[in-house]
Design an enzyme around this catalytic site. Structure first.
Site, PDB file in Angstrom:
ATOM      1  N   GLU A   1      32.747  49.888  36.216  1.00  0.00           N
ATOM      2  CA  GLU A   1      32.350  49.135  35.010  1.00  0.00           C
ATOM      3  C   GLU A   1      33.561  48.732  34.185  1.00  0.00           C
ATOM      4  O   GLU A   1      33.406  48.240  33.080  1.00  0.00           O
ATOM      5  CB  GLU A   1      31.407  49.975  34.152  1.00  0.00           C
ATOM      6  CG  GLU A   1      29.952  49.829  34.584  1.00  0.00           C
ATOM      7  CD  GLU A   1      29.774  50.148  36.068  1.00  0.00           C
ATOM      8  OE1 GLU A   1      29.067  49.413  36.752  1.00  0.00           O
ATOM      9  OE2 GLU A   1      30.386  51.138  36.535  1.00  0.00           O
TER      10      GLU A   1
ATOM     11  N   ARG B   1      50.853  29.451  48.387  1.00  0.00           N
ATOM     12  CA  ARG B   1      50.786  28.080  48.919  1.00  0.00           C
ATOM     13  C   ARG B   1      51.769  27.156  48.202  1.00  0.00           C
ATOM     14  O   ARG B   1      52.174  26.126  48.716  1.00  0.00           O
ATOM     15  CB  ARG B   1      49.374  27.505  48.745  1.00  0.00           C
ATOM     16  CG  ARG B   1      48.305  28.148  49.577  1.00  0.00           C
ATOM     17  CD  ARG B   1      46.932  27.623  49.172  1.00  0.00           C
ATOM     18  NE  ARG B   1      46.835  26.198  49.430  1.00  0.00           N
ATOM     19  CZ  ARG B   1      46.397  25.692  50.588  1.00  0.00           C
ATOM     20  NH1 ARG B   1      46.047  26.484  51.561  1.00  0.00           N
ATOM     21  NH2 ARG B   1      46.310  24.388  50.759  1.00  0.00           N
TER      22      ARG B   1
END
Ligand SMILES: Nc1ncccc1[N+](=O)[O-]
Length: 238
Positions: free
Chosen positions: A116, A153
């Site tokens: 959580e 990338r």
């Protein structure tokens, strides 16, 4: 560029980084990814990483100590690094932020929470809190992989030239144009004539129109700082 990932599920990261663009960039030595299991930075025999929340409420919260110990361990080499906590409360991750991370950071620590959430005091030791989207994932690992993939990338030499155009369109503020390959006719679904014409000027214009059309339809929020030429094309589409 070096990524250091703090997680209780190192296998999620290790499995992904062996494949595709990332695998090639790792083999070329363009990028290095080191994964650290937070359980190795606990001090009890059960390697406990979470506990019940103060103030009550559902679920468990990850404790600060393993994060603190892991971060101090990394910082011992006194090398500069950007510490990024992945969380739904963070600032939105975009192509522009990927570009900024690639340009500004030689090393990034990606901190993955589970359950959580994590003890708020961990944020005192991080530089940025980043979210990849307005939804709750089971943990930060997928977000860490998204950041690694999109930043790698952009590193010069990581990709062949042909793929950099995809990033360019997002950087210019609109979605990519449609792509086609063989066969020319698939069950009557034909490749647009213009792409077979060999007229590169016409093809470039067609692609720009399609990219703007897609953006207008799916992501009008991206259409902010268009050039006068792109604005003219967009006006024709409206
Ligand atoms: N959306 C997220 N949910 C859980 C952990 C991390 C997240 N994120 O976007 O970085």
């Amino acid at each position: 560029m070096k990524f250091e990932v703090l997680t209780i599920f190192p296998e999620i990261i290790e499995c992904y980084i062996k494949h595709g663009v990332l695998g090639k960039a790792l083999n070329k030595g363009i990028v290095e990814v080191k994964v650290y299991n937070l359980r190795d930075f606990t001090s009890d025999k059960h390697k406990k990483v979470d506990d019940y929340p103060y103030g009550g409420g559902a679920g468990m919260v990850m404790q600060i100590e393993p994060f603190y110990n892991a971060i101090m361990h990394l910082k011992a080499d006194e090398k500069p690094r950007k510490l990024v906590l992945l969380s739904p409360q963070g600032r939105k991750f975009t192509q522009k932020l990927a570009q900024k991370f690639m340009e500004e950071s030689k090393a990034m620590v990606l901190i993955c929470g589970r359950y959580e959430g994590i003890d708020e005091r961990v944020k005192a030791f991080v530089d940025e809190e980043v979210s990849i989207g307005d939804y709750v994932l089971s943990g930060g690992e997928l977000a860490a992989l998204v950041i690694i993939d999109s930043v790698v990338r952009l590193i010069p030499g990581a990709l062949g030239d042909e793929l950099s155009a995809v990033e360019d369109s997002f950087m210019k503020g609109f979605l990519d144009y449609p792509h086609y390959t063989r066969p020319e006719d698939f069950k009557g679904m034909k490749v647009p004539e213009v792409l077979l014409s060999g007229d590169h000027k016409k093809i470039a214009l067609w692609r720009k129109r399609q990219a703007l059309k897609n953006t207008l339809k799916n992501r009008p929020d991206l259409l902010k700082n268009l050039s006068p030429e792109d604005m003219r094309i967009l006006k024709e589409l409206c």
